[in-house]
Motif scaffolding. Structure first.
Motif: not given
Length: 341
Positions: A147-149, A151-152, A174, A177-178, A180-181
């Motif tokens: 997930g977001e982790e 992506l980071k 999402n 969110l996607v 954004e990264y």
């Protein structure tokens, strides 16, 4: 648009077809042959494209003259598009002689592993880094991604190695969110016809990697790209990744012919993904070379430094040293066909 009537069509039915066309503000040109009558429609096809003319009594076939995928077609944009992925000093071009060489693991598993793989593929010549943070899996019990982790991690590793990043979005919720990264949003084969998702991705300003669906025609792929383009996002790259067939010797049927076919139909760049097409590491090099020789605008390959420990698609990943060897061969083909990466 051309409306072909049945041999048995009566004069009244022909007249009715002409009346329906003219009622839409278009002109009807009637041509009567020995066996068939044809009505040529002159005017804006958009006014008639969705009309159920095939349901009119006496009509045998309705044939559009212009492709339904207007924005993706060569008619709308005769010259090949060049898509820029990334921003600032870290930009990769795809199309128009520029090759997008995408490499990385199926899924982001850890920062350390991602960093090691990124360093290896960058050294081999890859110019785009891939990794899945959200994974659409056949089984609900399989690894679904970090997930977001994830992506980071992908963003940090991409920045460290100076590589734009490609990652998949699986849910309309999402997309923001996607975006954004990531530098390039992947729409996977399972979501090629998830039209709600396509529409949301089309509202972003990120480059889009559109993979061909497992049972989709090349025209289906174009129509899906049209959804993204129609929302204002013109940065679409197509991807041939194999379609389902009767032969189970490979994961999918690798349709190399789709590359020149897509390029004849559309101005959008198209790359190949022999990893998902074959599912067999020993076949990936030959298929990658064939795709590039056929005119592909890039190659997408899964690379993992320890496939037996991979949390997703390990059996089809190349080792870093295998990828480096393949890239050396791909560079020779690129020179031969006048393309660069």
């Amino acid at each position: 648009m051309i409306i072909i009537l049945k041999e048995s069509a009566t004069d009244a039915q022909v007249d009715h077809v002409v009346e329906r066309v003219e009622a839409m503000g278009l002109k009807a040109h009637l041509s009567k042959g020995t066996y068939r009558t044809v009505v040529g429609v002159i005017g804006d096809e958009d006014k008639i494209r969705t009309a159920p003319l095939g349901a009119i009594a006496g009509v045998a076939e309705v044939v559009p003259v212009q492709p339904a995928f207007k924005l993706a077609s060569r008619t709308a944009h005769p010259e090949p598009s060049i898509i820029e992925v990334g921003s600032g000093k870290v930009v990769t071009k795809i199309g128009g002689g520029h090759l997008g060489m995408i490499a990385g693991p199926c899924a982001v598993e850890s920062a350390e592993r991602m960093d090691e793989i990124a360093g290896a593929v960058k050294a081999a010549g890859a110019n785009l880094l891939r990794g899945g943070a959200f994974k659409p899996r056949t089984s609900p019990y399989s690894f679904q991604g970090l997930g977001e982790e994830g992506l980071k991690i992908l963003r940090e590793v991409g920045d460290k190695h100076g590589m734009p990043i490609v990652t998949e979005v699986t849910d309309p919720r999402n997309v923001e969110l996607v975006a954004e990264y990531s530098d390039m949003i992947q729409l996977g084969a399972r979501n090629m016809q998830n039209f709600v998702l396509l529409t949301e991705v089309g509202k972003t300003d990120k480059a889009v990697l559109m993979k061909r669906g497992m049972a989709a025609t090349v025209k289906d792929l174009m129509m899906s790209a049209e959804y993204v383009l129609s929302q204002g996002n013109s940065k679409v790259v197509l991807c041939e990744r194999g379609v389902k067939g009767f032969d189970n010797a490979t994961r999918n049927i690798y349709d190399v012919c789709a590359v020149p076919q897509a390029q004849e139909m559309s101005h959008l760049p198209i790359i190949v993904d022999p990893s998902h097409a074959t599912g067999r590491p020993e076949l990936i090099p030959a298929c990658a070379l064939a795709g590039l020789a056929a005119g592909a605008d890039g190659v997408h390959i899964e690379v993992h430094n320890c496939p037996e420990e991979a949390m997703s698609d390990g059996p089809q990943a190349l080792l870093p040293e295998q990828y480096a060897e393949l890239m050396a061969q791909l560079k020779k083909v690129a020179v031969a066909i006048g393309k660069t990466f």
